[in-house]
Structure formats: structure tokens, C-alpha cells
Design an enzyme around this catalytic site. Sequence first.
Site, mmCIF file in Angstrom:
data_model
loop_
_atom_site.group_PDB
_atom_site.id
_atom_site.type_symbol
_atom_site.label_atom_id
_atom_site.label_comp_id
_atom_site.label_asym_id
_atom_site.label_seq_id
_atom_site.Cartn_x
_atom_site.Cartn_y
_atom_site.Cartn_z
ATOM 1 N N CYS A 298 -15.501 -10.421 -5.963
ATOM 2 C CA CYS A 298 -14.510 -10.182 -4.918
ATOM 3 C C CYS A 298 -15.238 -10.226 -3.577
ATOM 4 O O CYS A 298 -16.371 -9.767 -3.478
ATOM 5 C CB CYS A 298 -13.888 -8.805 -5.142
ATOM 6 N N CYS B 215 -12.583 2.750 11.356
ATOM 7 C CA CYS B 215 -13.757 2.131 10.732
ATOM 8 C C CYS B 215 -15.082 2.497 11.406
ATOM 9 O O CYS B 215 -15.288 2.259 12.602
ATOM 10 C CB CYS B 215 -13.593 0.610 10.716
ATOM 11 N N CYS C 238 -6.146 -9.143 -3.226
ATOM 12 C CA CYS C 238 -6.337 -7.692 -3.297
ATOM 13 C C CYS C 238 -5.956 -7.163 -1.922
ATOM 14 O O CYS C 238 -6.614 -7.491 -0.929
ATOM 15 C CB CYS C 238 -7.800 -7.375 -3.610
ATOM 16 N N CYS D 221 -19.141 -4.631 14.215
ATOM 17 C CA CYS D 221 -17.983 -5.505 14.056
ATOM 18 C C CYS D 221 -17.191 -5.542 15.365
ATOM 19 O O CYS D 221 -16.949 -4.504 15.982
ATOM 20 C CB CYS D 221 -17.100 -4.983 12.923
ATOM 21 N N ARG E 141 -5.843 0.570 -7.236
ATOM 22 C CA ARG E 141 -7.209 1.106 -7.130
ATOM 23 C C ARG E 141 -7.268 2.343 -6.261
ATOM 24 O O ARG E 141 -6.872 2.323 -5.090
ATOM 25 C CB ARG E 141 -8.144 0.025 -6.576
ATOM 26 N N CYS F 214 -17.790 -6.394 -5.523
ATOM 27 C CA CYS F 214 -17.104 -6.729 -4.277
ATOM 28 C C CYS F 214 -18.092 -6.700 -3.108
ATOM 29 O O CYS F 214 -18.805 -5.720 -2.919
ATOM 30 C CB CYS F 214 -15.979 -5.727 -4.046
ATOM 31 N N CYS G 178 -10.719 -1.466 14.720
ATOM 32 C CA CYS G 178 -10.003 -0.658 13.728
ATOM 33 C C CYS G 178 -10.383 0.816 13.912
ATOM 34 O O CYS G 178 -11.570 1.171 13.803
ATOM 35 C CB CYS G 178 -10.361 -1.132 12.325
HETATM 36 N N1 SAM Z 1 -14.022 -6.593 7.817
HETATM 37 C C1 SAM Z 1 -13.220 -6.874 6.710
HETATM 38 C C2 SAM Z 1 -11.783 -6.449 6.901
HETATM 39 O O1 SAM Z 1 -11.500 -5.632 7.756
HETATM 40 O O2 SAM Z 1 -10.951 -6.953 6.152
HETATM 41 C C3 SAM Z 1 -13.734 -6.272 5.410
HETATM 42 C C4 SAM Z 1 -14.340 -4.903 5.389
HETATM 43 S S1 SAM Z 1 -13.262 -3.549 5.822
HETATM 44 C C5 SAM Z 1 -14.427 -2.242 5.966
HETATM 45 C C6 SAM Z 1 -12.346 -3.256 4.338
HETATM 46 C C7 SAM Z 1 -11.378 -2.106 4.319
HETATM 47 O O3 SAM Z 1 -12.068 -0.865 4.255
HETATM 48 C C8 SAM Z 1 -10.429 -1.925 5.481
HETATM 49 O O4 SAM Z 1 -9.357 -2.791 5.471
HETATM 50 C C9 SAM Z 1 -9.970 -0.486 5.268
HETATM 51 O O5 SAM Z 1 -8.807 -0.462 4.456
HETATM 52 C C10 SAM Z 1 -11.132 0.152 4.517
HETATM 53 N N2 SAM Z 1 -11.766 1.211 5.329
HETATM 54 C C11 SAM Z 1 -12.628 1.037 6.333
HETATM 55 N N3 SAM Z 1 -13.000 2.216 6.862
HETATM 56 C C12 SAM Z 1 -12.349 3.178 6.153
HETATM 57 C C13 SAM Z 1 -12.293 4.588 6.235
HETATM 58 N N4 SAM Z 1 -12.985 5.279 7.150
HETATM 59 N N5 SAM Z 1 -11.537 5.255 5.338
HETATM 60 C C14 SAM Z 1 -10.829 4.576 4.415
HETATM 61 N N6 SAM Z 1 -10.832 3.235 4.297
HETATM 62 C C15 SAM Z 1 -11.567 2.541 5.165
HETATM 63 C C1 DTB Z 2 -10.782 -1.171 0.197
HETATM 64 O O1 DTB Z 2 -9.544 -1.119 0.307
HETATM 65 N N1 DTB Z 2 -11.585 -0.125 0.201
HETATM 66 C C2 DTB Z 2 -12.962 -0.527 0.126
HETATM 67 C C3 DTB Z 2 -12.845 -2.039 -0.151
HETATM 68 N N2 DTB Z 2 -11.459 -2.297 0.031
HETATM 69 C C4 DTB Z 2 -13.668 -3.001 0.588
HETATM 70 C C5 DTB Z 2 -13.704 -0.184 1.370
HETATM 71 C C6 DTB Z 2 -13.681 1.274 1.678
HETATM 72 C C7 DTB Z 2 -14.565 1.503 2.847
HETATM 73 C C8 DTB Z 2 -14.620 2.953 3.254
HETATM 74 C C9 DTB Z 2 -15.438 3.160 4.478
HETATM 75 C C10 DTB Z 2 -16.874 2.779 4.337
HETATM 76 O O2 DTB Z 2 -17.524 3.119 3.319
HETATM 77 O O3 DTB Z 2 -17.416 2.188 5.276
HETATM 78 FE FE1 SF4 Z 3 -14.484 -4.720 11.226
HETATM 79 FE FE2 SF4 Z 3 -14.218 -2.383 10.010
HETATM 80 FE FE3 SF4 Z 3 -12.083 -3.564 11.091
HETATM 81 FE FE4 SF4 Z 3 -13.247 -4.637 8.860
HETATM 82 S S1 SF4 Z 3 -12.199 -2.665 9.015
HETATM 83 S S2 SF4 Z 3 -12.547 -5.720 10.708
HETATM 84 S S3 SF4 Z 3 -15.389 -4.096 9.270
HETATM 85 S S4 SF4 Z 3 -13.900 -2.802 12.210
#
Ligand code: SAM
Ligand code: DTB
Ligand code: SF4
Length: 346
Positions: free
Chosen positions: A133, A64, A193, A57, A265, A101, A61
Site C-alpha cells: 500500500c 498533522c 483505501c 510537508c 481499519r 504501507c 493539514c
Molecule cells: N501525505 C499523504 C496524504 O496526506 O495523503 C500521506 C500521509 S498522511 C500522514 C496520511 C493520513 O494520516 C492522513 O490523511 C490522516 O488521515 C492521517 N493522520 C495524520 N496525522 C494524524 C493525526 N495526528 N491523528 C490521526 N490521523 C492522522
Molecule cells: C491512515 O488513515 N492512518 C495511517 C495511514 N492511513 C497512513 C496514518 C496515521 C498517522 C498518524 C500520525 C502519525 O503517526 O504521524
Molecule cells: Fe502532508 Fe501530513 Fe497533510 Fe499528508 S496529512 S499532506 S503528510 S501535512
Amino acid sequence: MTTACGTPATYDLVALRAIYDLPLPELIFRAQQAQRAHHDPAAVQLCTLQSIKTGRCPENCAYCPQSAHHDTGLEAEQLMDSADIIASARRAQQGGAARFCMGAAWREVRDGPQFDSVLDAVRGVSALGLEVCCTLGMLNAAQATRLKTAGCTVYNHNLDTSREYYPEIISTRTYDERLETLGRVRAAGLQVCSGGILGMGESVNDRLKMLGELAALDPHPDSVPINALVPVAGTPLAERTPVDPIEFVRVIATARILMPRAMVRLSAGRTEMSDELQALCYLAGANSIFLGEKLLTTPNPERSDDMKLLARLGLHPLVGSPMERAVPGAIAGHGENVCTVAGVSA
Ligand code: SAM
Ligand code: DTB
Ligand code: SF4
């Protein structure tokens, strides 16, 4: 916009802290009152997550594992075929999921064959009778409408933290861009959401400001995912101190009081939570979880362990959509519970 008490539905920090800092039994009691006014307190919505496009990506973030800016060793995967996504949704449904989702590691949706294929998947999953979702990054108005028309009911797009702390975590997009996408999602008739992550080094006040931003959305988000950071090696947040469990429960209870009709959630981070902590979260008003051994890329509790815990607590899966199961006659206006239940005029 005004609440039933005639005050604007915005929350200053003093009002938020007045809720959050209540003695724990009082906080839980008020959260329970809010929950019982709008929900079956024994029902838990079971959701399933599927990463339909994984890794690489362009966003940075800090939390992430899927960001191309961090070397986490994650194996990237191209967009899944729609037939494979639909087959995965069918398995989730057979496993008891009510909501499916789909998450993509995209900064934003781009028009073209990939989005067309996601729309095919949405149509197929929705035809199974599952609530659909999507979480695909930023959207424009036309894309939001196409998702809605294809049968998507909910769009997940998290604020993640306070406006002030946001630049510490992400610099490739702004807080306002996040809010603009949420506005387009709502305008297209999709449910919103939106929630955040605790344990990224933010203060309690940052967490409360984030809840204040979410509760200022009019109407409130339909669901509010609260994630505990899953620290992933290779990300800048790999070594962050885990969030204090009681602080986590307080945030859940405050979210429940501020947004009484939302599904709250309990999202990422449950593998590190004891059964007792999860039970406290349910008491504090959490009423939805992700089921299945994987979230998007990180582990989640075993399905059988979750079902065992729900049974021990006397909780059961929510059947039907949240709207169908709302307690008759108990629907209050936007923000009303902040005045009548929390006893705090915000
Ligand atoms: N790329 C899209 C976005 O950022 O909206 C959708 C996928 S993103 C992985 C969805 C959510 O996963 C993020 O907004 C974040 O709240 C959660 N997330 C990602 N990595 C995480 C982590 N290591 N621990 C907890 N939540 C995480
Ligand atoms: C949200 O708030 N938590 C979910 C869902 N929306 C998409 C994602 C959690 C992702 C946790 C890190 C991962 O598994 O990559
Ligand atoms: Fe990309 Fe992860 Fe950020 Fe979503 S949370 S925009 S998947 S880097």
C-alpha cells in the site's frame, strides 16, 4: 448506479442518522450481520506502516505533525533508500504483517528520481509476497498506473472529514482534488483505501457525511481507516477534546453497515484506547489494525500487547488477501446491506 433495492447509492443525513442513532445493541447486531456476511468475524488484518519520507510537508493539514506549517519539533527525514524500505518490509513480514504501507509527507507525487526510487521499493516489497500500500499524496493518472505496474495493490488517500468541515482543517487543497485522486487510483486498477479522522472538532453529522461520501464511491473503498486524532503539540488541534468512545464505536459500526465488504481499519489513536474499547470496535465491525510501535511519526501500541489482546479476544491474524477470505456465497451487491441489514432505504 443503483443498489439491490433500486435506490441510488447516495445517503442523506436522515438515512445515515437512522443507522447511527440505533440503540447500541441493535446497531452492533446489524454491524455484526454485515460483517459476518462478508468476513471471518475472528480474523484481523495486520498492517505495518513505514514513513519513507518524513516531515516538511508543504500542506497545512491542521492535525498533522509533518506539516511544515506547524512547529512540532519533528525531525524531518529525506526519502529512504529503497533497500532500507525493503529490509523494513521483510522485518514487518517476519512480525506477522500481511500488508506493508509506505507513507510520504508529500503534497503530490512528482516524476523523477525520487518517484523512481519509490517504484523500486514497491517492486521489492511486492516480491516478498506482501500486499503493498502507498500513501504519497495526490497522483496523476500515469503515476497511478506506474505504481500499479510496479506491484502496488492499494493506495491510501483519506477524505478525512465532511466536505463542509474540510476547509476548517486544510486550505492548501480541496475536497474535490482528494476525490479526483481517488478516481485516478481506481481507474488504474488500484484498490482504494480511504477514511478519516474523528476528534478534530467536527460534529457527528460531519462524521456521517464523510461516511456517506465514502459509501457513495462506486464501488465502495476496499478499506476504510478510521483514525482517532492523535493530538500533537505544536499543531492547531493539539488541545482538541478527545472523541467520545461510544461515538467512536458508533462510527465504526455505521461504516461497517454502509460498506459491508470493506476492511474497516482501527487506525491512529489506539494508544489512548482501553482494551475494552478496542474490543467493542472489533464487535462493531473493525477488522484491521496497524501493528508496530510507531505509526508514521506517533506511537502505536506495542506489538506484544496487541497480540495479547487478540489472543484474549480469540481473534487471529487474517491470512491471505481479503478477497481470498471472503465468505463463499455471501457476496451481496453494492449497497445491498444498507437495505437488507440496516433496514434503512438510503
Ligand atoms: N501525505 C499523504 C496524504 O496526506 O495523503 C500521506 C500521509 S498522511 C500522514 C496520511 C493520513 O494520516 C492522513 O490523511 C490522516 O488521515 C492521517 N493522520 C495524520 N496525522 C494524524 C493525526 N495526528 N491523528 C490521526 N490521523 C492522522
Ligand atoms: C491512515 O488513515 N492512518 C495511517 C495511514 N492511513 C497512513 C496514518 C496515521 C498517522 C498518524 C500520525 C502519525 O503517526 O504521524
Ligand atoms: Fe502532508 Fe501530513 Fe497533510 Fe499528508 S496529512 S499532506 S503528510 S501535512
